[in-house]
Design a protein around this motif. Structure first.
Motif, PDB file in Angstrom:
ATOM      1  N   LEU A 143      -5.328  -6.966  -1.120  1.00 44.29           N
ATOM      2  CA  LEU A 143      -4.088  -6.206  -1.159  1.00 44.29           C
ATOM      3  C   LEU A 143      -3.010  -6.903  -0.319  1.00 44.29           C
ATOM      4  O   LEU A 143      -1.844  -7.016  -0.726  1.00 44.29           O
ATOM      5  CB  LEU A 143      -4.369  -4.801  -0.613  1.00 44.29           C
ATOM      6  N   LEU A 199       0.841  -1.194   0.000  1.00 47.62           N
ATOM      7  CA  LEU A 199       0.000   0.000   0.000  1.00 47.62           C
ATOM      8  C   LEU A 199       0.884   1.256   0.000  1.00 47.62           C
ATOM      9  O   LEU A 199       0.574   2.236  -0.687  1.00 47.62           O
ATOM     10  CB  LEU A 199      -0.950  -0.025   1.208  1.00 47.62           C
ATOM     11  N   LYS A 227       3.377   5.748  -5.770  1.00 44.39           N
ATOM     12  CA  LYS A 227       3.275   5.733  -7.230  1.00 44.39           C
ATOM     13  C   LYS A 227       2.103   6.557  -7.760  1.00 44.39           C
ATOM     14  O   LYS A 227       1.894   6.611  -8.964  1.00 44.39           O
ATOM     15  CB  LYS A 227       3.152   4.287  -7.723  1.00 44.39           C
ATOM     16  N   SER A 228       1.297   7.128  -6.881  1.00 36.97           N
ATOM     17  CA  SER A 228       0.149   7.902  -7.354  1.00 36.97           C
ATOM     18  C   SER A 228       0.144   9.266  -6.669  1.00 36.97           C
ATOM     19  O   SER A 228      -0.752   9.567  -5.884  1.00 36.97           O
ATOM     20  CB  SER A 228      -1.149   7.146  -7.057  1.00 36.97           C
ATOM     21  N   GLN A 263       1.913   1.823  -3.476  1.00 37.41           N
ATOM     22  CA  GLN A 263       0.785   2.343  -4.258  1.00 37.41           C
ATOM     23  C   GLN A 263       0.636   3.858  -4.025  1.00 37.41           C
ATOM     24  O   GLN A 263       0.386   4.606  -4.963  1.00 37.41           O
ATOM     25  CB  GLN A 263      -0.483   1.601  -3.833  1.00 37.41           C
ATOM     26  N   GLY A 305       0.155  -8.173  -2.412  1.00 37.68           N
ATOM     27  CA  GLY A 305       1.220  -7.165  -2.371  1.00 37.68           C
ATOM     28  C   GLY A 305       2.526  -7.731  -1.857  1.00 37.68           C
ATOM     29  O   GLY A 305       2.531  -8.599  -0.983  1.00 37.68           O
TER      30      GLY A 305
END
Ligand SMILES: Nc1ncnc2c1ncn2[C@@H]1O[C@H](COP(=O)(O)OP(=O)(O)O)[C@@H](O)[C@H]1O
Ligand SMILES: Nc1ncnc2c1ncn2[C@@H]1O[C@H](COP(=O)(O)OP(=O)(O)O)[C@@H](O)[C@H]1O
Lengths: 337, 337
Positions: free
Chosen positions: A271, A173, A179-180, A176, A275
């Motif tokens: 997740l 997480l 990366k955003s 994630q 992950g």
């Protein structure tokens, strides 16, 4: 033939077939978290290598050099720990573009040094080369274990308990979130910071494996969770030729992880299962020893949790929190190609 | 500060200062051909790493994958041999662009496998990662030696003889030929082919070091010639805090090397002194043992030659074939930046 047709593990198996195996001192070659080599004194040496490549494994816009150094040591120490071994020494290969600033390297080595200190590793040498463009760091770590306390992926038996250290999903997480940068995340920024930190500065369960190896607890198999819980459990089960029930409701999730999932409508279980990069120990234990183990980890600092059970029937049955039973055909996880 | 201001060895020394040294089992850390770690049984483990980067260390237009695999093993085995140790096992890190063909990897591993066989190494594992663009190969090799037979750079004493195995300069000239495809070379094409092959498929003096380690010959120091005879002799002498006389007329030059130098007006001595990647053993020996050593290598297959003498006075005096004596201030050789 192209690489993507073969996949990472298909490729490794194929390459291994070209390598002549010579010495009886090789206890384990390709196929576990570490290779194992027997020493004259009767102990085992374990050895592992992990490389980090810029723009593939890390991004210098979001990782500090100190974190990069730390992580390189931690991921290798985690593989050593997964064999029941104590990390001893390491060599590092550094590939650096000509434009690199010395200050950057100083900071990288501070991170390497701090992690060596934390995990009890001596960095004894390496190689330094220049690269055309991208950074590269490759570390090889050696550890030692007594013969009787070698943990491998093979050995889980039907009826054994499946346990893991720490929590699962934080790192995935965190990645994630990293990366955003454009995305609007709900929930607490402190939670998100924690998750990112878990991704960038993972720990390695060196003390925990030493505690297990010293105990009389009957650990029957072990792996570290690097590619993702689902996939790494799959590796352990196929090496042991058994299956498992995995209990979603029992997965150890951190508060920051749960909060962030809830606030952003993410499926926590999926997740956590898919992950990677948790660097926790995943292991099986004779079921009669579970109580004793859990008791010995009370007030220890690192949680240990039973998350399922080994079954004679192969495949993984994913027991959802809502009671549904789902068969995982090909466990989700990270493929390096 | 920029890298080029510091240089390769300045950088390594600086980085080493960030690394805490912990265990007494580290017999030698950074600064020799291998690091040395003592084993419970009393033997020594030696460890070395060498990375090859595409477009920096090799060019896939002129090197076959088999040669690349071979060379990666050979250069590491050479560092192990330079400690008086026997190569035992290795791990390889492979960084490959996504467009790589599997056939290419098969051929690379055939070369790796063949060299492992030749030098007695087990390839026990590794890591495979994808890279944005360039190929990368990094190998870490472990070897073993008895405590008393560890050879290091330190130990040469005034009066000792300086010797080397094989011939010097072939590889550097081979590289020069490879790098000048447009140039008209005079002399025999077979000679040039031999020199190129010496560059692309070097050997490692594993048998020779074993022979020396088994003998009672008093080897006082050793290094392998990778950066160039001048530079590597410099490393050995400064570690031993002595100097040397180096005799140009005694340098062991191969026929193909001599012919190609003469036919193309190249200075053989300069080239032999400055060129790298010979992967021969350079060592010092008590002068009383020279005769016995030379006798024991008669009909052995690998020539061994005395090329100079250790002096108490520091610095290298390069005794030219014409009788002139030249002091080499900073020995020529390969700097990796
Ligand atoms: N990045 C690095 N970190 C730590 N030690 C290093 C690094 N690069 C090189 N070294 C050490 O510095 C010494 C010199 O390295 P190098 O010139 O590559 O040796 P060689 O030419 O014999 O392979 C060796 O002891 C090596 O282990
Ligand atoms: N290029 C390679 N050559 C030889 N063995 C390799 C290579 N890449 C990986 N391996 C071996 O394959 C197995 C799986 O590798 P990997 O998935 O990287 O393990 P981990 O995720 O535990 O680090 C390990 O035993 C490793 O040593």
């Amino acid at each position: 033939m192209d690489l993507d047709r073969l996949g990472e593990f298909g490729l490794i198996a194929r390459l291994a077939s070209h390598i002549p195996h010579r010495s009886r001192r090789v206890v384990k070659g390709i196929g576990d978290d570490c290779a194992v080599y027997s020493q004259p004194g009767g102990n085992y040496l374990v050895v592992t290598a992990d490389a980090l490549i810029e723009s593939v494994h890390f991004d210098l816009n979001t990782t500090t050099p100190e974190q990069l150094g730390w992580k390189t040591v931690a991921v290798n120490a985690s593989d050593v720990a997964a064999m029941g071994a104590a990390p001893r020494f390491a060599v590092v290969t550094l590939g650096i573009p000509k434009t690199t600033k010395v200050n950057f390297l100083d900071r990288l080595y501070k991170g390497l040094g701090r992690a060596c200190e934390a995990f009890g590793v001596d960095l004894v040498g390496g190689d330094t080369v220049s690269t055309p463009e991208h950074w590269m760091l490759s570390l090889t770590m050696l550890g030692e274990t007594r013969k009787k306390r070698l943990f491998t992926r093979k050995g889980a038996k039907a009826g054994d308990a499946i346990l893991m250290t720490g929590t699962v999903g934080d790192s995935a997480l965190g990645l994630q979130i990293l990366k955003s940068p454009g995305k609007k995340w709900s929930g607490s920024p402190a939670d998100r910071k924690h998750l990112i930190q878990r991704h960038l500065e993972p720990t390695a369960r060196v003390k925990e494996t030493a505690k297990l190896a010293k105990s009389r607890l009957r650990v029957t198999s072990m792996i570290d969770v690097s590619d993702g819980l689902g996939q790494d459990l799959g590796h352990l089960l196929s090496a042991s030729e058994v299956g498992a029930e995995l209990w979603e409701a029992s997965l150890p999730l951190s508060k920051p992880f749960e909060n962030t999932c809830i606030k952003n409508g993410l499926e926590a279980g999926e997740l956590a299962l898919g992950g990677g990069e948790d660097y926790e120990l995943l292991f099986t234990l004779k079921s009669e020893d579970v109580k004793k183990l859990l008791r010995s980890f009370v007030n220890y600092g690192t949680p240990v949790t039973q998350i399922g059970e080994v079954t004679a029937r192969q495949g993984v049955v994913w027991v959802r929190t809502n009671g549904r039973r789902q068969t995982l055909r090909k466990p989700a996880g990270f493929n390096h190609f």
